[in-house]
Scaffold this motif. Sequence first.
Motif, PDB file in Angstrom:
ATOM      1  N   HIS A  24      26.699   2.013   8.562  1.00  0.00           N
ATOM      2  CA  HIS A  24      25.638   1.184   9.156  1.00  0.00           C
ATOM      3  C   HIS A  24      25.791   1.135  10.679  1.00  0.00           C
ATOM      4  O   HIS A  24      24.819   1.333  11.416  1.00  0.00           O
ATOM      5  CB  HIS A  24      25.704  -0.217   8.545  1.00  0.00           C
ATOM      6  N   TYR A  27      24.865   4.405  12.270  1.00  0.00           N
ATOM      7  CA  TYR A  27      23.406   4.559  12.288  1.00  0.00           C
ATOM      8  C   TYR A  27      22.799   3.770  13.449  1.00  0.00           C
ATOM      9  O   TYR A  27      21.980   4.298  14.206  1.00  0.00           O
ATOM     10  CB  TYR A  27      22.818   4.106  10.950  1.00  0.00           C
ATOM     11  N   LEU A  28      23.224   2.514  13.584  1.00  0.00           N
ATOM     12  CA  LEU A  28      22.672   1.689  14.662  1.00  0.00           C
ATOM     13  C   LEU A  28      23.019   2.260  16.034  1.00  0.00           C
ATOM     14  O   LEU A  28      22.164   2.306  16.925  1.00  0.00           O
ATOM     15  CB  LEU A  28      23.173   0.253  14.549  1.00  0.00           C
ATOM     16  N   SER A  51      21.103  -9.535   7.941  1.00  0.00           N
ATOM     17  CA  SER A  51      21.092  -8.843   9.230  1.00  0.00           C
ATOM     18  C   SER A  51      19.826  -9.176  10.011  1.00  0.00           C
ATOM     19  O   SER A  51      18.767  -9.395   9.425  1.00  0.00           O
ATOM     20  CB  SER A  51      21.120  -7.322   9.021  1.00  0.00           C
ATOM     21  N   ALA A  67      14.110   1.054   9.359  1.00  0.00           N
ATOM     22  CA  ALA A  67      14.776   0.105   8.465  1.00  0.00           C
ATOM     23  C   ALA A  67      15.159   0.766   7.148  1.00  0.00           C
ATOM     24  O   ALA A  67      16.247   0.520   6.616  1.00  0.00           O
ATOM     25  CB  ALA A  67      13.876  -1.102   8.213  1.00  0.00           C
ATOM     26  N   LYS A  69      15.998   3.803   6.544  1.00  0.00           N
ATOM     27  CA  LYS A  69      17.080   4.779   6.672  1.00  0.00           C
ATOM     28  C   LYS A  69      18.437   4.140   6.970  1.00  0.00           C
ATOM     29  O   LYS A  69      19.457   4.839   6.981  1.00  0.00           O
ATOM     30  CB  LYS A  69      16.736   5.791   7.763  1.00  0.00           C
ATOM     31  N   ASP A  70      18.460   2.837   7.191  1.00  0.00           N
ATOM     32  CA  ASP A  70      19.718   2.136   7.438  1.00  0.00           C
ATOM     33  C   ASP A  70      20.607   2.281   6.195  1.00  0.00           C
ATOM     34  O   ASP A  70      20.147   2.060   5.074  1.00  0.00           O
ATOM     35  CB  ASP A  70      19.424   0.660   7.706  1.00  0.00           C
ATOM     36  N   TYR A  72      22.728   0.358   4.934  1.00  0.00           N
ATOM     37  CA  TYR A  72      22.699  -0.859   4.120  1.00  0.00           C
ATOM     38  C   TYR A  72      21.510  -0.835   3.170  1.00  0.00           C
ATOM     39  O   TYR A  72      21.624  -1.177   1.998  1.00  0.00           O
ATOM     40  CB  TYR A  72      22.622  -2.103   5.001  1.00  0.00           C
ATOM     41  N   SER A  73      20.363  -0.450   3.691  1.00  0.00           N
ATOM     42  CA  SER A  73      19.163  -0.374   2.859  1.00  0.00           C
ATOM     43  C   SER A  73      19.320   0.695   1.785  1.00  0.00           C
ATOM     44  O   SER A  73      19.001   0.471   0.613  1.00  0.00           O
ATOM     45  CB  SER A  73      17.943  -0.088   3.739  1.00  0.00           C
TER      46      SER A  73
END
Length: 96
Positions: A24, A27-28, A51, A67, A69-70, A72-73
Amino acid sequence: MLFAILCNDKPGHLQLRLDTRPAHLDYLNNLGERLKFAGPFLDADGKPNGSLLVIEADHLDAAKGIAAKDPYSLAGLFETVDIRPWNWAINNPANS
């Protein structure tokens, strides 16, 4: 345009969050200047349970794509995800 992404974790999924956190964060960090700020919501015990991200995107569908592709998702962490256009009116560094 700025979008606020508000995510609530599924109850009992703290370990999934912890296990997925490195991917995560990678990615960010790779979002570059599109990511304005981000961080977790905390429960009464100070443990993360959601988040908040603010990103820049051309339109709502682009924000939804970011969102989705995060990691976490993709891992199924979130119970809910709300994406809303947002205006950074106070203390916006772009206005300095």
